[in-house]
Every structure is written in structure tokens, then in C-alpha cells.
Design a protein around this motif. Structure first.
Motif, short mmCIF file in Angstrom:
data_model
loop_
_atom_site.label_atom_id
_atom_site.label_comp_id
_atom_site.label_asym_id
_atom_site.label_seq_id
_atom_site.Cartn_x
_atom_site.Cartn_y
_atom_site.Cartn_z
N CYS A 1 4.95 -29.47 10.98
CA CYS A 1 5.80 -30.66 11.17
C CYS A 1 7.28 -30.33 11.00
N GLU B 1 0.70 -36.91 15.03
CA GLU B 1 2.04 -37.40 14.70
C GLU B 1 2.35 -37.16 13.23
N ARG C 1 4.65 -38.14 10.11
CA ARG C 1 5.45 -39.27 9.65
C ARG C 1 5.96 -39.00 8.25
N ARG D 1 9.65 -39.66 12.64
CA ARG D 1 8.34 -39.43 13.28
C ARG D 1 8.51 -38.42 14.40
N ASP E 1 5.76 -36.35 17.32
CA ASP E 1 4.42 -36.03 17.80
C ASP E 1 4.39 -34.56 18.19
#
Length: 149
Positions: free
Chosen positions: A63, A92, A94, A100, A102
């Protein structure tokens, strides 16, 4: 997944060798070929898409890298929550501050949806061609010339 990719490559080589731009010209074969090729495209896109975002260092690492930060301590302060969906394919990240992102690219879901549409069109085409072919089946009723005798 490997058989799907192999079949796609073999069909592409066959189409190039025969110099045809489309599939088989007769019967239900074009619909069946379109359905099989669409299934292969869907599998070849979906299966690798399931692995997007997995890292040996954990999900948080993937991420943070997706945000463009090479180091974990350069990203948002909190650990991300990962929300996954199987269709449309989504993974996704968060964060608590509202950020956020994806990890699954948009084009991948477009390819999967196009392949699913190709499967439906191929099935409909095959059924229509089969039904059209059955209307020409001879019956046991006498023709006009035989009735006059």
C-alpha cells in the motif's frame, strides 16, 4: 492459467498462419471459439489480478509503495486497512486520514468485463447458429410434387 495463455497463443498463431481475421466460418464453431477464447482471456487476466498487492513484507508495504513512497515511514502515520472484493476485482488500501488507493488497475477489470461479455456473445451466437441450422432439417411430410401424384 498456463493452459489459458497457451491456448490464446496457439489460436493467435493459427489465425496468423491462415490469414483469417475472424474465427471459423461454419456452424456453431465461431460462437464456441469466441466463448473459449473469452474464457481464456478472463482467466489470464483474473488469476494474476488476485495476486496484486501481495508482498513478502506484508500488505502495508504494498500500500505504501502504491502511494509512491519507497519507505514505510514516509507514508501516512497509521497502518492501512485493506478491503478486498472478488468482482469487480479490487484491493483497496484505506488509511485513517481518508487516503484511499486501489492496487488493482482499472484496465484489468475492463479486460475481465470485456471477456465476460465475449463469453455471453459467444454462447448466444452458438445457440443462434444451432437453431438456424435445425430449421433446415427435412421432415417426413410430403412435398408439393409428391402430393400431386
Amino acid at each position: 492459467m498456463l493452459p489459458a495463455v497457451f491456448l490464446l497463443g496457439a489460436k493467435l498463431a493459427h489465425l496468423l498462419a491462415t490469414r483469417r481475421l475472424w474465427l471459423s466460418p461454419r456452424g456453431a464453431r465461431p460462437g464456441l471459439e469466441l466463448t473459449v477464447l473469452s474464457v481464456c482471456v478472463a482467466v489470464a487476466a483474473y488469476v494474476p489480478g488476485l495476486w496484486i498487492g501481495f508482498s513478502t513484507k506484508g500488505r502495508a508495504e504494498a500500500c505504501v509503495r502504491a502511494l509512491g513512497n519507497p519507505m514505510r515511514d514516509e507514508g501516512p502515520a497509521s497502518d492501512p486497512t485493506v478491503v478486498e472484493r472478488l468482482f469487480p476485482l479490487s484491493r483497496e488500501c484505506r488509511w485513517g486520514n481518508g487516503t484511499r488507493i486501489d492496487l488493482v488497475p482499472l484496465w484489468l477489470n475492463a479486460v475481465i468485463c470485456a471477456a465476460l461479455a465475449g463469453m455471453v456473445i459467444g454462447c448466444v451466437l452458438a445457440v443462434c447458429r444451432l437453431m438456424r441450422g435445425r430449421t433446415g432439417i427435412p421432415t417426413n411430410t410430403p412435398s408439393q410434387g409428391e402430393q400431386l401424384k
